[in-house]
Design an enzyme around this catalytic site. Structure first.
Site, mmCIF file in Angstrom:
data_model
loop_
_atom_site.group_PDB
_atom_site.id
_atom_site.type_symbol
_atom_site.label_atom_id
_atom_site.label_comp_id
_atom_site.label_asym_id
_atom_site.label_seq_id
_atom_site.Cartn_x
_atom_site.Cartn_y
_atom_site.Cartn_z
ATOM 1 N N VAL A 1 -17.563 29.154 32.018
ATOM 2 C CA VAL A 1 -16.766 28.546 30.959
ATOM 3 C C VAL A 1 -16.072 27.329 31.560
ATOM 4 O O VAL A 1 -15.844 27.259 32.766
ATOM 5 C CB VAL A 1 -15.740 29.524 30.338
ATOM 6 C CG1 VAL A 1 -16.444 30.602 29.550
ATOM 7 C CG2 VAL A 1 -14.832 30.128 31.386
ATOM 8 N N SER A 2 -15.730 26.374 30.701
ATOM 9 C CA SER A 2 -15.187 25.105 31.174
ATOM 10 C C SER A 2 -13.720 25.156 31.546
ATOM 11 O O SER A 2 -13.233 24.301 32.257
ATOM 12 C CB SER A 2 -15.407 24.019 30.126
ATOM 13 O OG SER A 2 -16.786 23.877 29.880
ATOM 14 N N SER A 3 -12.988 26.136 31.054
ATOM 15 C CA SER A 3 -11.562 26.215 31.390
ATOM 16 C C SER A 3 -11.129 27.668 31.469
ATOM 17 O O SER A 3 -11.805 28.569 30.980
ATOM 18 C CB SER A 3 -10.725 25.493 30.334
ATOM 19 O OG SER A 3 -10.727 26.219 29.130
ATOM 20 N N GLN B 1 -10.871 29.773 28.181
ATOM 21 C CA GLN B 1 -12.033 30.286 27.473
ATOM 22 C C GLN B 1 -12.418 31.674 27.986
ATOM 23 O O GLN B 1 -12.156 32.023 29.123
ATOM 24 C CB GLN B 1 -13.202 29.327 27.627
ATOM 25 C CG GLN B 1 -12.960 28.000 26.927
ATOM 26 C CD GLN B 1 -14.097 27.036 27.168
ATOM 27 O OE1 GLN B 1 -14.597 26.926 28.274
ATOM 28 N NE2 GLN B 1 -14.495 26.340 26.119
#
Length: 193
Positions: free
Chosen positions: A13-15, A18
């Site tokens: 996940v990007s962050s 998430q």
């Protein structure tokens, strides 16, 4: 003793905000999961991916929910799949219903990888364009405020005071429950910002 082949999952996940639950569900039951909470931009920051590639052995399968979770560009996608394939393992993309490995050295397989990877890259570009356009329109109408600041001006003043007394920035960032990059950005702003 021969190697017991395994199915491993890779999720990203990007962050940290998430949730990986949807990807884990898509990947299904696996022997081991490599989980990453980092943007796919720089491969050098993706330690779980590097660990996954080091871990896999001949006959293993790496399951990924979709191509865009493994790579952000077509070149990166091909490089990662090639690295895994060179170890005798294969990569299975659940969403695309495609598997690529050392034994799948056919022209159609390469074409499909390139086509699907190109479409995934194109889709990400469209999303970025729509996002930029939305931000531009919101700015023009005075509705765009940008990202909320992580630190108040009092916290920034406190950080500056601690720095003047010799406290390391890493310690200050930990105390404020932020990463160092956020601290450096806050310190770079003018005092009255």
């Amino acid at each position: 003793m021969p190697h017991k082949t395994q199915t491993v999952g890779y999720v990203r996940v990007s962050s940290t905000d998430q949730n990986v639950a949807r990807q884990l569900e898509a990947v299904g039951p696996v022997d081991r999961v490599f989980e990453e909470k980092v943007s796919g931009g720089s491969r050098s920051d993706r330690t779980a991916l590097a660990e996954c590639i080091r871990y896999v052995r001949d006959g293993d399968v790496v399951r990924v929910s979709s191509m865009d979770r493994l790579a952000r560009s077509l070149r990166d996608l091909r490089d990662i799949v090639d690295e895994i394939s060179a170890k005798g393992a294969s990569v299975m993309f659940v969403k695309e219903q495609q598997t690529y490995g050392a034994d799948a050295d056919d022209a159609i397989g390469h074409l499909m990888l390139n086509l699907l990877g190109a479409f995934a890259e194109f889709e990400r570009s469209l999303i970025r364009e729509r996002q930029s356009e939305g931000i531009r329109i919101a700015k023009e109408s005075g509705k765009y405020l940008g990202r909320a600041r992580k630190l108040t001006s009092d916290q920034v003043d406190e950080a500056r005071a601690l720095i003047e007394t010799g406290v390391p920035k890493t310690v200050i960032a930990q105390k404020l429950n932020i990463n160092r990059a956020t601290l450096y950005r806050a310190l770079a702003l003018p005092h009255d910002a």
